[in-house]
Design a protein around this motif. Sequence first.
Motif: not given
Length: 134
Positions: A75-102
């Motif tokens: 299992c893999k869980v990529i975690i973002f802060p609340p009120n973030t629009v979650l990605p819906s697919q891979f690859p993630m954009t640079d902005r999405e990568v920079s927003q992840q917190i875990g």
Amino acid sequence: MIKFSVVTSTALILFPVLSSCSDATPKETSSVTPPALIEINEVLPGTMFATFEPTLGYAPMQTAAKSACGSEAICKVIIFPPNTVLPSQFPMTDREVSQQIGNYTLNRNTGADELLVNCATVTGAPKGACAATE
């Protein structure tokens, strides 16, 4: 309710007094529910994007991510802060990568159970769990 009466020269006045005694049976203290992932977007079986409140800390974040994995062997869980629009697919954009917190990885086949976090954002993270940041 207990009533006291006071007699005056012209009238009888009743004063209601609320009692703190109760016939109800005491309620059992329920256990506190551990923090959970707020929002989950599963993109593949065992692979998900999720949000979590980072001020709750490292250990609750790891517990929540592991719980979200359920019985998946890997299992893999990529975690973002609340009120973030979650990605819906891979690859993630640079902005999405920079927003992840875990980034949580669980592999029951090898025994891997690891959470890497942005230590500037997630409270209580051990030094070895800090993800490299730019």
